[in-house]
Design a protein around this motif. Sequence first.
Motif: not given
Length: 146
Positions: A62-84
Amino acid sequence: MPQSTDLISSIQDQFVDIIEVYANYFVKLSAKNHSPKNITVAVFKANIKNLEKFRIKELKKLNDKDIEKKFNPTSINYISRSLDVPRETIRRNVLTLVDNSELIRSDEGLFVSEKWIKKNIDKIISEVIDLIDKSNDLTKKIDRKS
């Protein structure tokens, strides 16, 4: 413990859900820690969540463009909650990781980059194999005691 080429090939032919299990385990262990590795693995976990029929060996292609098309995006808020970890701490770290091309930040959200995948996927596969080996060892010990 050296890992056989057959086992590594076998793991790479599996679907990414096996890595999702590893990433989920890693993120739970990493709670309250905001190191760059923990943040990028948390982003990766969110990116590959519920990806069906996507093989591990395809990740390296995968290149960066493919990653953006195929992967699920996430957010800073989600990462903040995941890692507490506080949102502002994650935001500052994400800016550095984006500057270092470890993460992609787009209008849709955050993604791990092609650079991050190529740098980390073999190590993650190795850690998944170790986790499977440890699980098998534990199962054998429990069976012997039964």
